[in-house]
Design a protein around this motif. Structure first.
Motif, PDB file in Angstrom:
ATOM      1  N   UNK A  31       0.845  -1.186   0.000  1.00 28.31           N
ATOM      2  CA  UNK A  31       0.000   0.000   0.000  1.00 28.31           C
ATOM      3  C   UNK A  31       0.887   1.246   0.000  1.00 28.31           C
ATOM      4  N   UNK A  32       0.621   2.184  -0.882  1.00 29.64           N
ATOM      5  CA  UNK A  32       1.426   3.399  -0.958  1.00 29.64           C
ATOM      6  C   UNK A  32       0.988   4.396   0.120  1.00 29.64           C
ATOM      7  N   UNK A  33       1.773   5.448   0.291  1.00 29.71           N
ATOM      8  CA  UNK A  33       1.444   6.480   1.273  1.00 29.71           C
ATOM      9  C   UNK A  33       0.140   7.191   0.932  1.00 29.71           C
ATOM     10  N   UNK A  34      -0.221   7.183  -0.344  1.00 29.13           N
ATOM     11  CA  UNK A  34      -1.452   7.859  -0.773  1.00 29.13           C
ATOM     12  C   UNK A  34      -2.677   6.960  -0.657  1.00 29.13           C
ATOM     13  N   UNK A  35      -2.469   5.721  -0.205  1.00 28.85           N
ATOM     14  CA  UNK A  35      -3.589   4.799  -0.055  1.00 28.85           C
ATOM     15  C   UNK A  35      -3.843   3.929  -1.259  1.00 28.85           C
ATOM     16  N   UNK A  36      -2.949   3.977  -2.245  1.00 27.45           N
ATOM     17  CA  UNK A  36      -3.119   3.173  -3.450  1.00 27.45           C
ATOM     18  C   UNK A  36      -2.600   1.760  -3.228  1.00 27.45           C
ATOM     19  N   UNK A  37      -3.380   0.777  -3.665  1.00 30.16           N
ATOM     20  CA  UNK A  37      -2.971  -0.619  -3.553  1.00 30.16           C
ATOM     21  C   UNK A  37      -1.846  -0.913  -4.530  1.00 30.16           C
ATOM     22  N   UNK A  38      -0.769  -1.517  -4.040  1.00 37.19           N
ATOM     23  CA  UNK A  38       0.378  -1.894  -4.858  1.00 37.19           C
ATOM     24  C   UNK A  38       0.520  -3.413  -4.805  1.00 37.19           C
ATOM     25  N   UNK A  39       0.378  -4.065  -5.949  1.00 39.41           N
ATOM     26  CA  UNK A  39       0.500  -5.523  -5.997  1.00 39.41           C
ATOM     27  C   UNK A  39       1.959  -5.944  -6.012  1.00 39.41           C
ATOM     28  N   UNK A  40       2.287  -6.954  -5.209  1.00 40.34           N
ATOM     29  CA  UNK A  40       3.613  -7.549  -5.227  1.00 40.34           C
ATOM     30  C   UNK A  40       3.716  -8.438  -6.462  1.00 40.34           C
ATOM     31  N   UNK A  41       4.560  -8.066  -7.406  1.00 40.05           N
ATOM     32  CA  UNK A  41       4.686  -8.826  -8.656  1.00 40.05           C
ATOM     33  C   UNK A  41       6.034  -9.528  -8.771  1.00 40.05           C
ATOM     34  N   UNK A  42       6.686  -9.743  -7.651  1.00 38.90           N
ATOM     35  CA  UNK A  42       7.960 -10.454  -7.674  1.00 38.90           C
ATOM     36  C   UNK A  42       7.694 -11.949  -7.492  1.00 38.90           C
ATOM     37  N   UNK A  43       7.652 -12.672  -8.594  1.00 35.27           N
ATOM     38  CA  UNK A  43       7.350 -14.101  -8.575  1.00 35.27           C
ATOM     39  C   UNK A  43       8.613 -14.919  -8.818  1.00 35.27           C
ATOM     40  N   UNK A  44       8.523 -16.224  -8.611  1.00 33.04           N
ATOM     41  CA  UNK A  44       9.645 -17.117  -8.896  1.00 33.04           C
ATOM     42  C   UNK A  44       9.811 -17.147 -10.413  1.00 33.04           C
ATOM     43  N   UNK A  45      10.950 -16.698 -10.951  1.00 30.06           N
ATOM     44  CA  UNK A  45      11.066 -16.476 -12.391  1.00 30.06           C
ATOM     45  C   UNK A  45      11.443 -17.700 -13.213  1.00 30.06           C
ATOM     46  N   UNK A  46      11.412 -18.898 -12.639  1.00 30.03           N
ATOM     47  CA  UNK A  46      11.770 -20.101 -13.385  1.00 30.03           C
ATOM     48  C   UNK A  46      10.764 -20.347 -14.507  1.00 30.03           C
ATOM     49  N   UNK A  47      11.226 -20.985 -15.582  1.00 35.63           N
ATOM     50  CA  UNK A  47      10.377 -21.312 -16.715  1.00 35.63           C
ATOM     51  C   UNK A  47      10.514 -22.790 -17.053  1.00 35.63           C
ATOM     52  N   UNK A  48       9.440 -23.380 -17.563  1.00 39.26           N
ATOM     53  CA  UNK A  48       9.468 -24.751 -18.081  1.00 39.26           C
ATOM     54  C   UNK A  48       9.407 -24.645 -19.591  1.00 39.26           C
ATOM     55  N   UNK A  49      10.463 -25.057 -20.271  1.00 37.65           N
ATOM     56  CA  UNK A  49      10.542 -24.904 -21.712  1.00 37.65           C
ATOM     57  C   UNK A  49      10.949 -26.223 -22.367  1.00 37.65           C
ATOM     58  N   UNK A  50      10.684 -26.324 -23.658  1.00 39.55           N
ATOM     59  CA  UNK A  50      11.036 -27.533 -24.396  1.00 39.55           C
ATOM     60  C   UNK A  50      12.552 -27.737 -24.355  1.00 39.55           C
ATOM     61  N   UNK A  51      12.975 -28.867 -23.827  1.00 39.73           N
ATOM     62  CA  UNK A  51      14.399 -29.208 -23.694  1.00 39.73           C
ATOM     63  C   UNK A  51      15.151 -28.198 -22.830  1.00 39.73           C
ATOM     64  N   UNK A  52      14.421 -27.499 -21.946  1.00 42.29           N
ATOM     65  CA  UNK A  52      15.008 -26.493 -21.060  1.00 42.29           C
ATOM     66  C   UNK A  52      15.769 -25.432 -21.854  1.00 42.29           C
ATOM     67  N   UNK A  53      15.240 -25.100 -23.027  1.00 45.76           N
ATOM     68  CA  UNK A  53      15.894 -24.115 -23.883  1.00 45.76           C
ATOM     69  C   UNK A  53      15.609 -22.705 -23.407  1.00 45.76           C
ATOM     70  N   UNK A  54      16.405 -21.768 -23.861  1.00 45.38           N
ATOM     71  CA  UNK A  54      16.160 -20.364 -23.548  1.00 45.38           C
ATOM     72  C   UNK A  54      14.972 -19.885 -24.365  1.00 45.38           C
ATOM     73  N   UNK A  55      13.929 -19.365 -23.752  1.00 41.56           N
ATOM     74  CA  UNK A  55      12.730 -18.960 -24.497  1.00 41.56           C
ATOM     75  C   UNK A  55      12.947 -17.661 -25.269  1.00 41.56           C
ATOM     76  N   UNK A  56      12.167 -17.480 -26.327  1.00 42.95           N
ATOM     77  CA  UNK A  56      12.278 -16.268 -27.135  1.00 42.95           C
ATOM     78  C   UNK A  56      11.691 -15.048 -26.437  1.00 42.95           C
TER      79      UNK A  56
END
Length: 313
Positions: free
Chosen positions: A1-26
Protein backbone atom coordinates in the motif's frame (compact mmCIF):
# COMPACT_ATOMS: atom_id res chain seq x y z
CA UNK A 1 0.00 0.00 0.00
CA UNK A 2 1.43 3.40 -0.96
CA UNK A 3 1.44 6.48 1.27
CA UNK A 4 -1.45 7.86 -0.77
CA UNK A 5 -3.59 4.80 -0.06
CA UNK A 6 -3.12 3.17 -3.45
CA UNK A 7 -2.97 -0.62 -3.55
CA UNK A 8 0.38 -1.89 -4.86
CA UNK A 9 0.50 -5.52 -6.00
CA UNK A 10 3.61 -7.55 -5.23
CA UNK A 11 4.69 -8.83 -8.66
CA UNK A 12 7.96 -10.45 -7.67
CA UNK A 13 7.35 -14.10 -8.58
CA UNK A 14 9.64 -17.12 -8.90
CA UNK A 15 11.07 -16.48 -12.39
CA UNK A 16 11.77 -20.10 -13.39
CA UNK A 17 10.38 -21.31 -16.72
CA UNK A 18 9.47 -24.75 -18.08
CA UNK A 19 10.54 -24.90 -21.71
CA UNK A 20 11.04 -27.53 -24.40
CA UNK A 21 14.40 -29.21 -23.69
CA UNK A 22 15.01 -26.49 -21.06
CA UNK A 23 15.89 -24.11 -23.88
CA UNK A 24 16.16 -20.36 -23.55
CA UNK A 25 12.73 -18.96 -24.50
CA UNK A 26 12.28 -16.27 -27.13
CA UNK A 27 10.02 -14.15 -24.92
CA UNK A 28 9.88 -13.27 -21.26
CA UNK A 29 12.17 -13.48 -18.24
CA UNK A 30 15.12 -15.86 -18.04
CA UNK A 31 16.50 -14.76 -14.69
CA UNK A 32 15.53 -18.05 -13.05
CA UNK A 33 16.25 -21.68 -13.81
CA UNK A 34 15.01 -23.45 -16.93
CA UNK A 35 13.19 -26.75 -16.51
CA UNK A 36 12.43 -29.25 -19.30
CA UNK A 37 8.96 -30.02 -20.61
CA UNK A 38 8.23 -33.54 -19.40
CA UNK A 39 4.73 -35.06 -19.35
CA UNK A 40 3.73 -36.31 -15.92
CA UNK A 41 6.53 -34.49 -14.10
CA UNK A 42 4.67 -31.41 -12.91
CA UNK A 43 1.52 -30.62 -10.98
CA UNK A 44 -0.41 -27.41 -11.45
CA UNK A 45 -1.76 -26.22 -8.11
CA UNK A 46 -4.64 -23.82 -8.57
CA UNK A 47 -7.86 -22.63 -6.93
CA UNK A 48 -11.18 -22.00 -8.64
CA UNK A 49 -11.73 -19.03 -6.35
CA UNK A 50 -8.71 -17.10 -7.64
CA UNK A 51 -8.91 -15.24 -10.97
CA UNK A 52 -5.17 -15.47 -11.61
CA UNK A 53 -5.20 -19.24 -11.04
CA UNK A 54 -8.45 -19.60 -12.99
CA UNK A 55 -6.54 -18.52 -16.10
CA UNK A 56 -4.20 -21.49 -15.87
CA UNK A 57 -7.09 -23.92 -15.41
CA UNK A 58 -8.81 -22.58 -18.52
CA UNK A 59 -5.69 -22.64 -20.71
CA UNK A 60 -4.84 -26.17 -19.56
CA UNK A 61 -8.36 -27.22 -20.59
CA UNK A 62 -8.37 -25.42 -23.93
CA UNK A 63 -5.04 -26.92 -24.97
CA UNK A 64 -5.91 -30.44 -23.83
CA UNK A 65 -3.08 -30.75 -21.32
CA UNK A 66 -5.14 -32.51 -18.63
CA UNK A 67 -3.35 -35.86 -19.08
CA UNK A 68 0.07 -34.22 -19.38
CA UNK A 69 0.09 -31.83 -16.42
CA UNK A 70 -1.86 -33.02 -13.38
CA UNK A 71 -3.79 -30.54 -11.27
CA UNK A 72 -4.47 -30.09 -7.58
CA UNK A 73 -7.13 -27.69 -6.33
CA UNK A 74 -7.02 -25.69 -3.11
CA UNK A 75 -10.14 -24.68 -1.24
CA UNK A 76 -11.55 -21.14 -1.43
CA UNK A 77 -10.37 -19.88 1.95
CA UNK A 78 -6.94 -19.62 3.50
CA UNK A 79 -5.16 -17.93 6.37
CA UNK A 80 -2.06 -15.73 6.34
CA UNK A 81 0.19 -18.76 5.87
CA UNK A 82 -1.10 -20.48 2.78
CA UNK A 83 -3.77 -21.93 0.56
CA UNK A 84 -4.80 -25.39 1.78
CA UNK A 85 -5.97 -28.65 0.21
CA UNK A 86 -9.11 -28.86 2.31
CA UNK A 87 -11.20 -30.06 -0.66
CA UNK A 88 -9.31 -33.37 -0.75
CA UNK A 89 -10.00 -36.38 1.51
CA UNK A 90 -8.06 -35.96 4.73
CA UNK A 91 -7.17 -32.40 3.74
CA UNK A 92 -4.10 -33.50 1.75
CA UNK A 93 -3.28 -33.29 -1.93
CA UNK A 94 -3.38 -36.92 -3.13
CA UNK A 95 -0.26 -36.56 -5.28
CA UNK A 96 1.97 -34.24 -3.28
CA UNK A 97 0.79 -35.34 0.14
CA UNK A 98 0.74 -31.75 1.36
CA UNK A 99 -1.85 -30.05 3.57
CA UNK A 100 -0.69 -26.59 2.51
CA UNK A 101 0.76 -25.22 -0.69
CA UNK A 102 3.29 -23.49 1.55
CA UNK A 103 5.02 -26.86 1.97
CA UNK A 104 5.99 -26.93 -1.71
CA UNK A 105 7.47 -23.43 -1.48
CA UNK A 106 9.45 -24.23 1.67
CA UNK A 107 10.60 -27.55 0.23
CA UNK A 108 12.58 -25.68 -2.38
CA UNK A 109 13.19 -22.39 -0.57
CA UNK A 110 13.40 -23.05 3.20
CA UNK A 111 13.59 -19.31 3.93
CA UNK A 112 10.82 -18.29 1.51
CA UNK A 113 9.10 -15.25 2.98
CA UNK A 114 6.94 -13.88 0.17
CA UNK A 115 3.28 -14.64 -0.51
CA UNK A 116 2.23 -18.23 -1.15
CA UNK A 117 0.27 -17.72 -4.35
CA UNK A 118 -1.72 -19.76 -6.84
CA UNK A 119 -1.26 -20.85 -9.52
CA UNK A 120 1.97 -22.65 -8.81
CA UNK A 121 3.68 -25.42 -10.73
CA UNK A 122 5.29 -28.06 -8.52
CA UNK A 123 7.91 -30.66 -9.45
CA UNK A 124 6.24 -33.86 -8.27
CA UNK A 125 9.38 -35.90 -7.61
CA UNK A 126 11.15 -33.31 -5.46
CA UNK A 127 7.94 -31.78 -4.07
CA UNK A 128 9.36 -28.31 -4.58
CA UNK A 129 7.71 -25.37 -6.32
CA UNK A 130 9.03 -24.55 -9.78
CA UNK A 131 7.28 -21.25 -10.51
CA UNK A 132 4.31 -19.12 -9.53
CA UNK A 133 4.77 -16.56 -12.32
CA UNK A 134 1.19 -16.85 -13.56
CA UNK A 135 1.38 -14.88 -16.87
CA UNK A 136 4.29 -17.00 -18.03
CA UNK A 137 2.74 -20.25 -16.84
CA UNK A 138 -0.10 -19.89 -19.35
CA UNK A 139 2.19 -18.43 -22.02
CA UNK A 140 4.47 -21.46 -21.75
CA UNK A 141 1.57 -23.91 -21.69
CA UNK A 142 0.93 -22.68 -25.22
CA UNK A 143 4.41 -22.21 -26.66
CA UNK A 144 6.50 -24.81 -24.84
CA UNK A 145 4.02 -27.70 -24.51
CA UNK A 146 2.84 -27.60 -28.14
CA UNK A 147 3.90 -31.17 -28.83
CA UNK A 148 1.29 -32.27 -26.28
CA UNK A 149 -1.67 -30.07 -27.29
CA UNK A 150 -4.84 -31.72 -28.52
CA UNK A 151 -5.09 -31.66 -32.35
CA UNK A 152 -7.79 -28.97 -32.46
CA UNK A 153 -6.36 -26.74 -29.73
CA UNK A 154 -6.99 -23.03 -30.38
CA UNK A 155 -4.19 -20.69 -31.42
CA UNK A 156 -4.16 -18.56 -28.28
CA UNK A 157 -1.19 -16.46 -29.45
CA UNK A 158 -1.59 -15.71 -33.21
CA UNK A 159 1.75 -14.47 -34.55
CA UNK A 160 0.21 -11.68 -36.61
CA UNK A 161 -1.72 -10.33 -33.61
CA UNK A 162 0.86 -10.71 -30.87
CA UNK A 163 2.02 -7.09 -30.69
CA UNK A 164 -1.49 -5.65 -30.58
CA UNK A 165 -2.66 -8.41 -28.23
CA UNK A 166 0.09 -7.65 -25.74
CA UNK A 167 -0.94 -3.97 -25.72
CA UNK A 168 -4.58 -4.97 -25.14
CA UNK A 169 -3.62 -7.39 -22.34
CA UNK A 170 -1.39 -4.76 -20.71
CA UNK A 171 -4.27 -2.31 -20.43
CA UNK A 172 -6.65 -5.03 -19.27
CA UNK A 173 -4.20 -6.07 -16.56
CA UNK A 174 -3.57 -2.59 -15.15
CA UNK A 175 -7.05 -1.14 -15.47
CA UNK A 176 -9.35 -4.17 -15.12
CA UNK A 177 -7.71 -7.34 -13.72
CA UNK A 178 -5.76 -5.37 -11.12
CA UNK A 179 -8.02 -2.36 -11.34
CA UNK A 180 -10.80 -4.02 -9.36
CA UNK A 181 -8.28 -4.75 -6.59
CA UNK A 182 -7.04 -1.18 -6.69
CA UNK A 183 -10.63 -0.14 -6.00
CA UNK A 184 -11.29 -2.73 -3.31
CA UNK A 185 -8.05 -2.37 -1.37
CA UNK A 186 -7.65 1.41 -1.64
CA UNK A 187 -7.21 2.99 1.78
CA UNK A 188 -8.03 6.54 0.81
CA UNK A 189 -10.98 8.12 -0.96
CA UNK A 190 -8.72 9.73 -3.56
CA UNK A 191 -6.97 6.47 -4.44
CA UNK A 192 -10.28 4.63 -4.66
CA UNK A 193 -11.90 7.17 -6.96
CA UNK A 194 -8.85 7.31 -9.23
CA UNK A 195 -8.87 3.50 -9.57
CA UNK A 196 -12.66 3.52 -10.07
CA UNK A 197 -12.46 6.05 -12.90
CA UNK A 198 -9.67 4.14 -14.64
CA UNK A 199 -11.55 0.84 -14.31
CA UNK A 200 -14.76 2.10 -15.87
CA UNK A 201 -12.93 4.03 -18.59
CA UNK A 202 -11.34 0.71 -19.56
CA UNK A 203 -14.65 -1.15 -19.39
CA UNK A 204 -16.21 1.48 -21.66
CA UNK A 205 -13.31 0.99 -24.10
CA UNK A 206 -13.89 -2.77 -24.01
CA UNK A 207 -17.63 -2.31 -24.47
CA UNK A 208 -16.96 -0.34 -27.66
CA UNK A 209 -14.35 -2.82 -28.89
CA UNK A 210 -16.59 -5.83 -28.33
CA UNK A 211 -19.61 -4.26 -29.98
CA UNK A 212 -17.92 -4.82 -33.34
CA UNK A 213 -16.07 -8.10 -32.86
CA UNK A 214 -16.93 -11.38 -31.20
CA UNK A 215 -13.69 -11.70 -29.23
CA UNK A 216 -11.05 -9.19 -28.19
CA UNK A 217 -8.77 -9.84 -31.15
CA UNK A 218 -11.41 -10.74 -33.74
CA UNK A 219 -13.21 -13.96 -34.66
CA UNK A 220 -11.09 -16.35 -32.56
CA UNK A 221 -10.44 -16.88 -28.86
CA UNK A 222 -6.98 -15.85 -27.67
CA UNK A 223 -5.08 -15.57 -24.39
CA UNK A 224 -6.43 -12.02 -24.10
CA UNK A 225 -9.97 -13.37 -23.76
CA UNK A 226 -8.91 -15.79 -21.03
CA UNK A 227 -7.36 -12.95 -19.04
CA UNK A 228 -10.39 -10.69 -19.29
CA UNK A 229 -12.96 -13.44 -18.71
CA UNK A 230 -11.80 -14.40 -15.21
CA UNK A 231 -12.38 -10.83 -14.00
CA UNK A 232 -15.74 -10.49 -15.74
CA UNK A 233 -16.94 -13.78 -14.26
CA UNK A 234 -16.41 -12.34 -10.77
CA UNK A 235 -17.65 -8.83 -11.44
CA UNK A 236 -21.29 -8.89 -10.36
CA UNK A 237 -20.81 -11.60 -7.73
CA UNK A 238 -17.91 -9.89 -5.96
CA UNK A 239 -16.32 -6.78 -7.41
CA UNK A 240 -19.51 -4.72 -7.85
CA UNK A 241 -20.33 -4.81 -4.15
CA UNK A 242 -17.35 -6.12 -2.21
CA UNK A 243 -14.80 -3.97 -4.07
CA UNK A 244 -17.17 -1.00 -4.58
CA UNK A 245 -16.97 -1.18 -8.40
CA UNK A 246 -20.58 -0.09 -8.58
CA UNK A 247 -21.09 2.38 -11.40
CA UNK A 248 -22.98 -0.41 -13.09
CA UNK A 249 -23.13 -4.19 -13.19
CA UNK A 250 -21.67 -6.35 -15.94
CA UNK A 251 -25.22 -7.33 -16.87
CA UNK A 252 -25.87 -3.65 -17.70
CA UNK A 253 -23.14 -3.48 -20.37
CA UNK A 254 -24.69 -5.22 -23.42
CA UNK A 255 -21.55 -6.08 -25.42
CA UNK A 256 -19.44 -7.11 -22.43
CA UNK A 257 -22.28 -9.11 -20.92
CA UNK A 258 -22.99 -10.94 -24.16
CA UNK A 259 -19.26 -11.57 -24.64
CA UNK A 260 -18.87 -12.91 -21.09
CA UNK A 261 -21.81 -15.30 -21.55
CA UNK A 262 -20.43 -16.39 -24.94
CA UNK A 263 -17.16 -17.42 -23.28
CA UNK A 264 -18.90 -18.90 -20.24
CA UNK A 265 -20.87 -21.20 -22.53
CA UNK A 266 -17.69 -22.25 -24.41
CA UNK A 267 -16.21 -25.58 -23.20
CA UNK A 268 -13.19 -24.95 -21.00
CA UNK A 269 -14.46 -21.64 -19.57
CA UNK A 270 -17.74 -21.86 -17.67
CA UNK A 271 -16.99 -25.31 -16.30
CA UNK A 272 -14.06 -23.80 -14.37
CA UNK A 273 -16.25 -21.23 -12.62
CA UNK A 274 -17.56 -22.02 -9.13
CA UNK A 275 -19.53 -19.02 -7.90
CA UNK A 276 -19.88 -20.45 -4.39
CA UNK A 277 -16.11 -20.77 -4.01
CA UNK A 278 -15.53 -17.35 -5.56
CA UNK A 279 -17.87 -15.58 -3.15
CA UNK A 280 -16.63 -17.52 -0.14
CA UNK A 281 -13.03 -16.63 -0.90
CA UNK A 282 -13.51 -12.88 -1.17
CA UNK A 283 -16.12 -12.37 1.52
CA UNK A 284 -14.47 -14.64 4.11
CA UNK A 285 -10.75 -14.05 3.53
CA UNK A 286 -10.93 -10.25 3.26
CA UNK A 287 -11.84 -9.62 6.86
CA UNK A 288 -10.71 -6.00 6.71
CA UNK A 289 -13.38 -5.35 4.05
CA UNK A 290 -16.09 -7.73 5.29
CA UNK A 291 -15.48 -8.30 9.03
CA UNK A 292 -18.73 -10.24 9.54
CA UNK A 293 -17.70 -12.93 7.07
CA UNK A 294 -21.26 -13.08 5.74
CA UNK A 295 -21.37 -14.38 2.16
CA UNK A 296 -24.08 -12.84 -0.07
CA UNK A 297 -26.78 -15.18 -1.27
CA UNK A 298 -27.04 -13.62 -4.74
CA UNK A 299 -26.80 -12.83 -7.54
CA UNK A 300 -28.73 -15.33 -9.64
CA UNK A 301 -26.10 -17.20 -11.67
CA UNK A 302 -28.56 -18.93 -14.01
CA UNK A 303 -28.44 -15.82 -16.23
CA UNK A 304 -25.00 -16.94 -17.43
CA UNK A 305 -26.72 -19.64 -19.48
CA UNK A 306 -29.12 -17.34 -21.31
CA UNK A 307 -28.60 -16.79 -25.09
CA UNK A 308 -25.76 -14.39 -25.83
CA UNK A 309 -26.50 -13.57 -29.48
CA UNK A 310 -22.84 -13.12 -30.38
CA UNK A 311 -22.62 -15.81 -33.05
CA UNK A 312 -23.02 -13.41 -35.95
CA UNK A 313 -20.14 -11.08 -35.01
Amino acid sequence: MSDSGEFKRDTEYIPDRITKDARKPEHGPVEGELWPVEPGRYRLVAAKACPWANRSIIVRNLLGLEDVISMGLCGPTHDERSWTFDLDPGGRDPVLGYERLQEAYLKRFPDYSRGITVPAVVDIESGGVVTNDYPWITHDFFFEWRDHHRPDAPDLWPDDLREEMEDVMERIYHEVNNGVYRCGFASSQEAYEEAYDRLFAALDWLEDRLSERRYLMGPQITEADVRLFTTLARFDAVYHGHFKCNRNKLTEMPALWGYARDLFQTPGFGDTIDFFQIKKHYYVVHKNINPTGIVPKGPDTSVWLTPHGRDGL
